[in-house]
Write an enzyme that holds these catalytic residues in place. Sequence first.
Site, PDB file in Angstrom:
ATOM      1  N   GLU A   1       0.819  -1.212   0.000  1.00  0.00           N
ATOM      2  CA  GLU A   1       0.000   0.000   0.000  1.00  0.00           C
ATOM      3  C   GLU A   1       0.859   1.271   0.000  1.00  0.00           C
ATOM      4  O   GLU A   1       0.583   2.220   0.741  1.00  0.00           O
ATOM      5  CB  GLU A   1      -0.965  -0.012   1.191  1.00  0.00           C
ATOM      6  CG  GLU A   1      -1.968  -1.152   1.118  1.00  0.00           C
ATOM      7  CD  GLU A   1      -2.914  -1.197   2.306  1.00  0.00           C
ATOM      8  OE1 GLU A   1      -2.574  -0.631   3.365  1.00  0.00           O
ATOM      9  OE2 GLU A   1      -3.992  -1.792   2.190  1.00  0.00           O
TER      10      GLU A   1
ATOM     11  N   GLU B   1      -6.576  -7.331  -0.984  1.00  0.00           N
ATOM     12  CA  GLU B   1      -7.114  -7.432   0.369  1.00  0.00           C
ATOM     13  C   GLU B   1      -8.605  -7.117   0.295  1.00  0.00           C
ATOM     14  O   GLU B   1      -8.990  -5.972   0.018  1.00  0.00           O
ATOM     15  CB  GLU B   1      -6.444  -6.451   1.339  1.00  0.00           C
ATOM     16  CG  GLU B   1      -5.018  -6.778   1.702  1.00  0.00           C
ATOM     17  CD  GLU B   1      -4.458  -5.832   2.773  1.00  0.00           C
ATOM     18  OE1 GLU B   1      -5.244  -5.021   3.314  1.00  0.00           O
ATOM     19  OE2 GLU B   1      -3.245  -5.906   3.044  1.00  0.00           O
TER      20      GLU B   1
END
Length: 597
Positions: free
Chosen positions: A172, A248
């Site tokens: 991320e 995710e």
Amino acid sequence: MLVASIAFAPQVFANPPVTVEGTHFVRHGKPYQIISGDLHFQRIPRAYWSDRLRKAHAMGLNTITTYVFWNLIEPTPGHVDFSGNNDVAAFAKAVQAEGMNLILRPGPYVCGEWDAGGYPAWLFAIPGMRVRTRDPRFLAASERYLVRLGKELAPLMASRGGPIIATELENEYGSYGDDKAYLGDVRAMLRRAGLADDLLMTYDGPDLLANGSLPDVTAVIDFAPGEAKKSFQMLERYRPGAPRMAGEYWAGWFDHWGEKHAHTDGKREADELAWMLEQGYSVNIYLVHGGTNFGFMNGANFQGNPSDHYAPTTTSYDYDAALDEAGRPTAKYAMFRDAIAKATGRTPSAVPSSPPVRTLPAFTLDESASLWDNLPAPQASDLPKPMEAYGQSYGYILYRTTVKGPFHGSLYLGDVRDYAVVYVDRKASGTADRRLKQVSVDIDVTAGDHTLDVLVENTGRINYGPRMEDGRAGIVDPVLLGDTVLHGWQAFPLPMTSTDAIRGWTTAKTDGPAFHRGKIIVDAPADTFLDTRALGKGAVWLNGANLGRTWSIGPQHDLYAPAPWFRHGENNVVAFDLETRDKPVMRGVDQRLWATP
């Protein structure tokens, strides 16, 4: 069920590589759908790895995704530990023995609600160190770690017949920055480590893909329930004709101290999971099993409204996942299993039975030992320094100086990291809690010289948010008594890595911060949750293993105690508490003790 009863006989499965063709992955020349779940081996007692993996497989998964926490692998610079729960190669082989793939998320940064996002604390002892940047000192340390990790895992890449079909490039990064040169540096490290010979992936929120991705690396997306259709549309616009994968899918959520326990809608998540699979998309469920932030390894977030604030994560990383913290299938597990079976047309294997979770009778921590009698040799400095400057990574640290009274007013502690108790002549005067943005304590000092102690707990370094780059713990600013800067300090590092050397045990009541000790007789070791409602703020050890933090503010009022850490017969339980406790009573329960703060 004893630990030995869940051991497995290793098998060998040759895992061919997974490649990319257009909008899908390919294996054996045919489209291949990755159906994965995150499960972090360092959060699970090693004796239970196979139990959790078998249940993940029985839910219908063909892939496991795992972080590797650098700070556990390299606790001090240049000294690595791949033993016990850090044996990532053994975990990868266990995944392969179950006939599943592995997606590796090695960092150097992982987030994961883990202390400092996985960064070792010693990085923050280097003056001016800037993590997650092209600071050459940071890059050198990161490469040393990744190359050493590669010696363990490069032979287990799918291109060499192993289970690792993909490696994540950072995690991320788009939520943090947009320096493509930095991402290129990390990619080069992974290549030199032998960990980039199969698929490389970047994970980002769909609105941050431009920041965190590289054009020749597969981009996957992270999002919450209810956002699947919109998120995949954004991925399609950003990467037309590329693979579609949820890196995710947040099927649950984590807990912060002082906040309500997270509980999510399993039916909604199962329906959305089914929709994604029916579209042919690949999916990674975050998480299939959360596990535990044993010891002092929980992280903290720095975000939120109405203004940013420090929010430490609980010891439990249950995450409202399909498998609970003790590895038991939940109602969500059954819904996910049915959704996967229906979408794929494949009947999963039978669900393995779970190790029992039992109750234990009440037992008393009837001996106590004062913290004041267990201080190490002090280290002197003119001004107090952060914990890392004294060679300490986790736990508590005591700062001491002498003040002259009379004085009534504010003791300024600055941006204390993270929870401080102030004592004048060993009598508590107040606390400063970083969660509440408290930076000072009002104290009364009578005439004459007095000992001022500031006991600071590192409650968890920030793993996500704008202040993650400064991971120093303890006192980081000058301390002021009124307008006067205090000099002439002594620091007593208290990492609490062991309870073996605690001295001064007594059955008499002990005021102030202290250790408390008791024994519990166990005829047959089994999992339990130790009831911590008689304790305040501190930590608990079972036979020397740190089960994690306690804090009476909730929402967590128990600690997972796994069967492998018990002994037949007598077991020792030690609790440290900042507050006075007189013979606290504990017990083992078989259901969680969540409570609304």
